[in-house]
Design a protein around this motif. Sequence first.
Motif, PDB file in Angstrom:
ATOM      1  N   UNK A 134      -6.205  15.442  -0.560  1.00 53.05           N
ATOM      2  CA  UNK A 134      -5.042  15.396  -1.455  1.00 53.05           C
ATOM      3  C   UNK A 134      -5.491  15.280  -2.914  1.00 53.05           C
ATOM      4  N   UNK A 170       2.395   9.908  -6.886  1.00 51.81           N
ATOM      5  CA  UNK A 170       3.131  11.084  -7.360  1.00 51.81           C
ATOM      6  C   UNK A 170       4.440  10.688  -8.003  1.00 51.81           C
ATOM      7  N   UNK A 177      -7.813  12.612   4.735  1.00 51.11           N
ATOM      8  CA  UNK A 177      -6.480  12.816   4.154  1.00 51.11           C
ATOM      9  C   UNK A 177      -6.419  12.566   2.654  1.00 51.11           C
ATOM     10  N   UNK A 178      -6.962  11.393   2.245  1.00 46.45           N
ATOM     11  CA  UNK A 178      -6.819  11.038   0.829  1.00 46.45           C
ATOM     12  C   UNK A 178      -7.630  11.974  -0.074  1.00 46.45           C
ATOM     13  N   UNK A 228      -6.487   2.528   4.194  1.00 49.63           N
ATOM     14  CA  UNK A 228      -6.488   3.696   5.079  1.00 49.63           C
ATOM     15  C   UNK A 228      -7.702   3.703   6.007  1.00 49.63           C
ATOM     16  N   UNK A 272      -6.714  18.354  -4.867  1.00 40.01           N
ATOM     17  CA  UNK A 272      -5.735  19.309  -5.394  1.00 40.01           C
ATOM     18  C   UNK A 272      -4.836  18.735  -6.476  1.00 40.01           C
ATOM     19  N   UNK A 322       0.725   4.309  -2.599  1.00 41.79           N
ATOM     20  CA  UNK A 322       0.529   5.721  -2.230  1.00 41.79           C
ATOM     21  C   UNK A 322       1.672   6.572  -2.782  1.00 41.79           C
ATOM     22  N   UNK A 323       2.893   6.065  -2.622  1.00 38.66           N
ATOM     23  CA  UNK A 323       4.034   6.844  -3.126  1.00 38.66           C
ATOM     24  C   UNK A 323       3.967   7.013  -4.638  1.00 38.66           C
ATOM     25  N   UNK A 361      10.422   6.818   1.249  1.00 40.74           N
ATOM     26  CA  UNK A 361      11.624   7.633   1.115  1.00 40.74           C
ATOM     27  C   UNK A 361      11.443   8.904   1.924  1.00 40.74           C
ATOM     28  N   UNK A 386       0.751   4.307   7.451  1.00 36.72           N
ATOM     29  CA  UNK A 386       0.749   4.833   6.092  1.00 36.72           C
ATOM     30  C   UNK A 386       0.628   6.344   6.140  1.00 36.72           C
ATOM     31  N   UNK A 387       1.316   6.993   5.201  1.00 36.77           N
ATOM     32  CA  UNK A 387       1.239   8.433   5.153  1.00 36.77           C
ATOM     33  C   UNK A 387       0.648   8.859   3.810  1.00 36.77           C
ATOM     34  N   UNK A 388      -0.342   9.717   3.854  1.00 35.30           N
ATOM     35  CA  UNK A 388      -0.915  10.253   2.617  1.00 35.30           C
ATOM     36  C   UNK A 388      -0.194  11.565   2.334  1.00 35.30           C
ATOM     37  N   UNK A 389       0.240  11.789   1.098  1.00 30.60           N
ATOM     38  CA  UNK A 389       0.957  13.044   0.838  1.00 30.60           C
ATOM     39  C   UNK A 389       0.085  14.273   1.120  1.00 30.60           C
ATOM     40  N   UNK A 390       0.717  15.350   1.517  1.00 32.86           N
ATOM     41  CA  UNK A 390      -0.020  16.599   1.736  1.00 32.86           C
ATOM     42  C   UNK A 390       0.547  17.657   0.793  1.00 32.86           C
ATOM     43  N   UNK A 391      -0.283  18.615   0.432  1.00 32.42           N
ATOM     44  CA  UNK A 391       0.173  19.663  -0.484  1.00 32.42           C
ATOM     45  C   UNK A 391       0.624  20.867   0.308  1.00 32.42           C
ATOM     46  N   UNK A 432       1.700  24.658  -5.610  1.00 35.41           N
ATOM     47  CA  UNK A 432       1.657  23.693  -4.511  1.00 35.41           C
ATOM     48  C   UNK A 432       2.451  22.470  -4.893  1.00 35.41           C
ATOM     49  N   UNK A 461       0.842  -1.197   0.000  1.00 31.91           N
ATOM     50  CA  UNK A 461       0.000   0.000   0.000  1.00 31.91           C
ATOM     51  C   UNK A 461       0.881   1.252   0.000  1.00 31.91           C
ATOM     52  N   UNK A 487       6.585  11.066   1.553  1.00 36.36           N
ATOM     53  CA  UNK A 487       6.591   9.722   0.980  1.00 36.36           C
ATOM     54  C   UNK A 487       6.557   8.707   2.102  1.00 36.36           C
ATOM     55  N   UNK A 488       6.098   7.537   1.800  1.00 31.18           N
ATOM     56  CA  UNK A 488       6.125   6.461   2.787  1.00 31.18           C
ATOM     57  C   UNK A 488       7.491   5.789   2.848  1.00 31.18           C
ATOM     58  N   UNK A 546      -9.629   8.030   7.433  1.00 29.03           N
ATOM     59  CA  UNK A 546      -8.464   8.669   6.818  1.00 29.03           C
ATOM     60  C   UNK A 546      -8.695   8.932   5.325  1.00 29.03           C
TER      61      UNK A 546
END
Lengths: 623, 447
Positions: free
Chosen positions: A54, A21, A50-51, A42, A57, A17-18, B121, B136-141, B113, A13, B118-119, A46
């Motif tokens: 994001x 982008x 969060x998702x 998530x 935008x 997510x990475x 890196x 898990x991390x969701x990217x933020x702008x 923006x 996962x 990253x999760x 979340x």
Amino acid sequence: MAGAEGDDSLYPIAVLIDELRNEDVQLRLNSIKKLSTIALALGVERTRTELLPFLTDTIYDEDEVLLALAEQLGSFTLLVGGPEFVHCLLPPLESLATVEETVVRDKAVESLRKISQEHSPVDLEVHFVPLVKRLASGDWFTSRTSACGLFSVCYPRVSSSIKAEIRQHFRTLCSDDTPMVRRAAASKLGEFAKVLELDYVKSDIIPLFTALASDEQDSVRLLAVEAGVSIATLLPQEDLETLVMPTLRQASEDKSWRVRYMVADKFSELQKAVGPEITKNDLVPAFQNLLKDCEAEVRAASANKVKVFCENLPEDSRETIIMTHILPCVKELVSDTNQHVKSALASVIMGLSTILGKDNTVEHLLPLFLAQLKDECPEVRLNIISNLDCVNEVIGIRQLSQSLLPAIVELAEDAKWRVRLAIIEYMPLLAGQLGVEFFDEKLNSLCMAWLIDHVYAIREAATCNLMKLVEKFGAEWAQNTIVPKVLGMANDPNYLHRMTTLFCINALSEACGQEITTKHMLPVVLKMSNDQVANVRFNVAKCLQKIGPVLESSALQAEVKPVLEKLATDQDMDVKYFALEAISGIMREHLHQYIMPSHYPNPYAEMRPVGSTLSNPYFTQST
Amino acid sequence: MLSPVLCSDLAVLEPDYTEADVISTVEFNQTGEFLATGDKGGRVVIFQREPQGEYNVYSTFQSHEPEFDYLKSLEIEEKINKIRWLPPHNPAHFLLSTNDKTIKLWKVSERDKRAEGYNLRDEEGRLKDLSTITTLQVPVLRPMDLLVEATPRRVFANAHAYHINSISINSDCETYLSADDLRINLWHLSITDRSFNIVDLKPENMEDLSEVITVAEFHPHHCHLLAFSSSTGTTRLCDMRARALCDQHAKLFEEAVDPSRRSFLSEIVSSVSDIKFSHSGRYLLTRDYLTVKVWDINMENKPVETYQVHDYLRGKLCSLYESDCIFDKFECAWNGTDSVIMTGAYNNYFRMFDRASRRDVTLEASRELCKRRAVLQPRRVCVGRKRKETDVSVDSLDFRKKILHTAWHPKDNIIAIAASNNLYIFQDRMPTHGHHHAQQIQSAPPE
């Protein structure tokens, strides 16, 4: 170790997510397509907090990524926590509904329409309607065009005061400054009218329709035509004449050919919408004018509609109307100056014979068909020939055969190979209609001549044609008429013609059956294995592989095997290659018969095949 | 009339410039906030008007690259022949640029923006230790410095056998035309694999060829009207409502020529090098070698106004023919209210004509003379003896310095003048919005 276990399950996962982008578009696209997996991992909370912010935008991305995102969000309701939270999907879709790319906007609107159904009536008014209003009064035309597609989905489910607001917004968009928005409004007018109460259709929609139908931009007026057809289906008969017909009449006489073209193109829908009385009084003269239009595009579009229009005329007066009003125009179109018009007419004119019956067909239509069969433009002749079946049912094809033949011969010898190709494709159909005798007498020689055409595509089509003819006329006919001629070509000095023999055998063996293939074709093929030209020899190998399944297995063992083994030691690399291919191919074929019973409904019952294949060398080799 | 003051001089500072830096087209957008130039090197430079009124470089990108047509053994230059802005869509800006063969739709957009977090890196791109990843991390702008990017959105290729000389966007905002020497094609802005030929002047036998299309333009409001001019000095108006093919014109604007004055050179100088509909749509401005003419689209037989641009060259046509200058294609422009017209000339001169007062002026765009905030001084060219000290003799005109490309701001009295690699932007001394400043910036894209 518990932590490490957590990592393992998170890793895929985390990668997804990475990659949302990643620099590589393809990876971003893959990630977006698995957005539901990410959301599931998530959790709903979340995903919402969060998702989705994001994603709202990320409108900078490539179109294909945005398109995939817009599509995904349409079926995301459960992933954000069900209908109760469906409104969380509105912000990202709202931003997607304003991008410049039409396909993305349309997809976002489609998803918005989809999730609008999942809103409760309260949520619809609290969340969805404000979004529609924001879009409708947006600064950029992109958001206003998107709004046009959303009115009809929320209108039926909101209170009457909000309904009034929605109607007002739609009115405003219909008179927007930019033609883009007016076009969007015009194209959604019919759809919006369908969800409105009849009184409002009359009081609101009709004036908008009239205004759009007289817009200064041709591109807006032509879209109003389609809206007019939809509106006509909604109104009671007595209102049609006063509310819709004046505008539609005006559209059919519009200065711009594109608008008239649209009327011609939508004519059958229009005819159904307005009913028999208006059709008789209004549409018949309008249709006559369209058939005589000064612009060829319009004539072609209306010529295309001749059959459907006549078919849908009220039964009591159908024949009279056709004979007195439509047929005279059709007669003129047969000798039109523009070939697209003639060819459009030729593609439908044969259909009139079923409507008019035998006597009228013979007296009035037949001369037209005959004239078109002699037309200078090959497409016209082809269109007539390809629709012969309609006439065949009514008067029988014999009436036409005298003229048909020269037309076919001429097309068969046309200098353009694509024309020749097109007529070949109609041969099996013609053969079926004309019968075996006529065919043998007149057309058989043509079919054989195509086999030695100098264009490969024609020779290829000709072999395919022979196969279809054999399927139609049977193996016996093939043995008497076709096979000898095909086999005769095996001695032709031109190696291309010798190869054609092989290609024909490839195509015909199955249709001709085991006996003819083994007794007549196989010896010729085997003899050709000594050909001087390597291309012929390796095609012999390919041919043997192809006809192997049709052959008697004794012949396979006694005759085919030695020849293939000899070819497998040929000096030429390709011959060798294809010979080996054939040997293993035939072997595989036999293996299939024995150990892969999936071909058969009941494997065990069919396991033991007919004949002596059990002693087949290829099979024993493999065990 | 205008009393122009230099507003921006967008020139390379070093005097030696390459051929690729020569500006080949200039175009304001619909609001005038942006100005685009194209050059012979295939670059497009976009300038944005600052609140103070000065124009600064906003974005520079390579629109076209040199290519080679292997089928015809022809080199295809990267030179930008025309730029046309699309009406505003959304916060981004869109323009069409074309070289001889290929039209491209560009999107110029801002990004402020950036996604962070990253999760696997860290922000420097180093891989994280996997054992440290527990959630898990969701990217933020996050906000970043403004970035202007130009991205090619569509490429409209393979529809022209000859060189494209014009593109023009229809008032329906969904179609545009492209014209080459013999044909005009109609495109849909979002469809690249199909275009319709609407005008075709190619004769069956190329030896019968008597004229070529020089410019084509859509009417500003009526979606069905288009005008195209030809090398014979005529301009035709076509009505796309009447027929799908516009080979037959609705109107032909042509001035009767005295047969006794007709000569080989008179035909060359009558060739129309530019046409522009007035903003009102009522008039048509045409430029030929020696004159600029205003036509009322309701009157075909003669122009309502004719202005001499440089009549003093009439006696020098032979030498201008020998130097090929006679084939120079000067453009022309209307001001925002259709009351003044402008066109270029030689010696870095450009001419303005006030239609109501019939006054005209010759001005010079030159780096030496354009001092900031100084009003440009009118120039006078004289044939024979000088009457005043400042007069310039015809014989001393520099024919290598020519102003071919000019553009007028759609509303304000701001003009853009391209002189080889220099772009000059002048504004009225009495600006409408209280901008007083003149400025100097660089035009050729920085290395």
